[in-house]
Design a protein around this motif. Structure first.
Motif, mmCIF file in Angstrom:
data_model
loop_
_atom_site.group_PDB
_atom_site.id
_atom_site.type_symbol
_atom_site.label_atom_id
_atom_site.label_comp_id
_atom_site.label_asym_id
_atom_site.label_seq_id
_atom_site.Cartn_x
_atom_site.Cartn_y
_atom_site.Cartn_z
ATOM 1 N N CYS A 56 50.584 -55.084 -26.414
ATOM 2 C CA CYS A 56 50.532 -56.210 -25.930
ATOM 3 C C CYS A 56 51.076 -57.534 -27.121
ATOM 4 C CB CYS A 56 49.160 -56.970 -25.422
ATOM 5 S SG CYS A 56 48.502 -55.809 -24.180
ATOM 6 N N HIS A 64 54.671 -57.380 -27.674
ATOM 7 C CA HIS A 64 55.533 -58.214 -26.532
ATOM 8 C C HIS A 64 55.497 -59.544 -27.088
ATOM 9 C CE1 HIS A 64 56.285 -56.141 -22.567
ATOM 10 N NE2 HIS A 64 55.308 -55.835 -22.788
ATOM 11 N N TYR A 118 51.907 -63.882 -21.377
ATOM 12 C CA TYR A 118 52.183 -62.661 -21.203
ATOM 13 C C TYR A 118 51.940 -61.968 -19.855
ATOM 14 C CZ TYR A 118 51.255 -57.483 -22.041
ATOM 15 O OH TYR A 118 51.211 -56.203 -22.191
ATOM 16 N N ASN A 148 49.129 -56.476 -17.271
ATOM 17 C CA ASN A 148 48.352 -57.528 -17.862
ATOM 18 C C ASN A 148 48.841 -58.788 -17.538
ATOM 19 O OD1 ASN A 148 47.040 -55.972 -20.252
ATOM 20 N ND2 ASN A 148 48.763 -54.935 -20.230
ATOM 21 N N GLY A 173 56.703 -60.321 -21.300
ATOM 22 C CA GLY A 173 56.344 -59.331 -20.293
ATOM 23 C C GLY A 173 57.153 -59.192 -19.046
ATOM 24 N N SER A 232 44.294 -57.217 -27.250
ATOM 25 C CA SER A 232 45.298 -57.815 -28.114
ATOM 26 C C SER A 232 44.435 -58.408 -29.127
ATOM 27 C CB SER A 232 45.984 -58.910 -27.339
ATOM 28 O OG SER A 232 46.285 -58.704 -26.078
#
Ligand code: ATP
Ligand code: FE2
Length: 325
Positions: A104, A107, A124, A129, A247, A312
């Motif tokens: 995450c 990203h 995101y 997610n 994402g 995260s």
């Protein structure tokens, strides 16, 4: 530093080399013959293509590598373990450090790298997610997130219930363009989101005869407005003035448009990276691995167990010296 990055948390086995810029990127997506992503089958796909994908990248970039980075979590256990095994063997073979990257956070970092936004609020939105993040006191804090399923999974499951192939997100985007808005349940709880009720209501709407195009349009408008509301509130609470979208769902042009409108109204800047950097890709792992290496965040092979539930905000962001606001 020159870092090889390996991504394999879910559907895409991908490898890249990042130096001052992206040197090369190769991907082999797993496309399920029917239904959604089956964890064991995805892992078998990764094992089958790993040597070829990594081989191509090393052939282009040359064998001079300073470190090997891989997605250590979150993700599907079998897929994570397959990619981790490849990364460990390469680190040992080259005699270089190993770096365990949070998927995450990767990203987020590739989005910051591409947009050059220093301290953005991040939406995101991917398959598993959906989070609104911002940097504060050394970590990416999760200001809001889905309480049930990710937005991408909601779209994919709705598409699958209509026998559309996986992934459903891009197909729904095309159908929505031909439809008109149909009201569907909107669920924001404080800073958090929920999508499963919306998905069920969308299925019920088509079952009672509403057109697929209208339901897709209503689904997108509702889900995206929910995400934009939470993103806007995160901007207001933090006083930050930049927004990035990352994402796989970020590829959706209507979602981009809605965020852009919100940001213009608030005097904030909005940017989204191109598609290659939106969905899962090796470049984001190689890049995040590089900045982690430069900050000294490496791990021993013996400590490199994958973590399918890695969040995260569990990551100590050693590579950012600013405080965030
Ligand atoms: P994560 O592990 O970060 O949750 P992921 O493994 O689901 O990610 P991503 O590549 O980040 O992978 O996201 C994939 C999702 O993006 C899928 O659910 C897919 O339907 C969705 N998606 C891709 N393109 C679009 C689009 N144009 N509109 C909406 N959704 C999209
Ligand atoms: Fe992802």
């Amino acid at each position: 530093a020159r870092v090889l990055g390996i991504e394999g948390t879910a559907w895409n086995f991908s490898a890249a080399v990042f130096d001052e810029d992206l040197v090369c990127l190769e991907s082999s997506p797993y496309v399920p013959p029917h239904g959604g992503i089956h964890p064991r089958e995805a892992a078998q796909h990764h094992a089958a293509v790993a040597a070829d994908v990594i081989g191509k990248v090393l052939e282009k970039a040359g064998p001079e590598i300073d470190a090997v980075a891989f997605s250590i979590g979150p993700g599907l256990g079998p897929s994570l373990r397959t990619a981790a095994t490849a990364a460990r063997s390469l680190a040992l073979k080259f005699g270089v450090p190993l770096i365990g990257v949070n998927h995450c956070v990767a990203h987020v970092e590739i989005g910051r790298w591409y947009t050059k936004f220093a301290d953005p609020i991040v939406l995101y939105a991917s398959g598993a997610n959906t989070q609104v993040l911002g940097f504060l006191n050394g970590r990416y804090r999760i200001f809001g997130e889905t309480l049930d399923i990710g937005l991408g999974n909601a779209l994919d499951k709705f598409a699958r219930s209509h026998d559309l192939p996986h992934p459903g997100g891009p197909i729904i985007e095309e159908m929505a363009k031909k439809g008109s808005y149909l009201p569907l349940p909107y669920t924001v709880k404080g800073m958090d989101l929920a999508f499963s009720g919306l998905m069920s209501a969308a299925k019920e709407a088509t079952a009672r005869g509403e057109s697929m195009e209208d339901v897709c349009c209503g689904f997108q408008e509702t889900a995206f407005a929910m995400c934009v509301e939470v993103t806007e509130r995160a901007l207001a609470h933090t006083g930050k003035d930049e927004v990035i979208l990352v994402g796989g769902v970020g590829a959706n042009s209507r979602l981009q448009e809605m965020l852009k409108i919100m940001c213009e109204e608030r005097g904030a800047r909005f940017m989204a990276p191109p598609r290659v950097y939106m969905g899962d890709n090796g470049a984001m792992i190689a890049y995040t691995g590089k900045i982690m290496l430069e900050a000294g965040s490496t791990i021993a092979v013996a400590d490199s167990m994958v973590n399918p539930g890695f969040r995260s905000d569990q990551v100590e962001v050693t590579w950012r010296s600013d405080a965030g606001k």
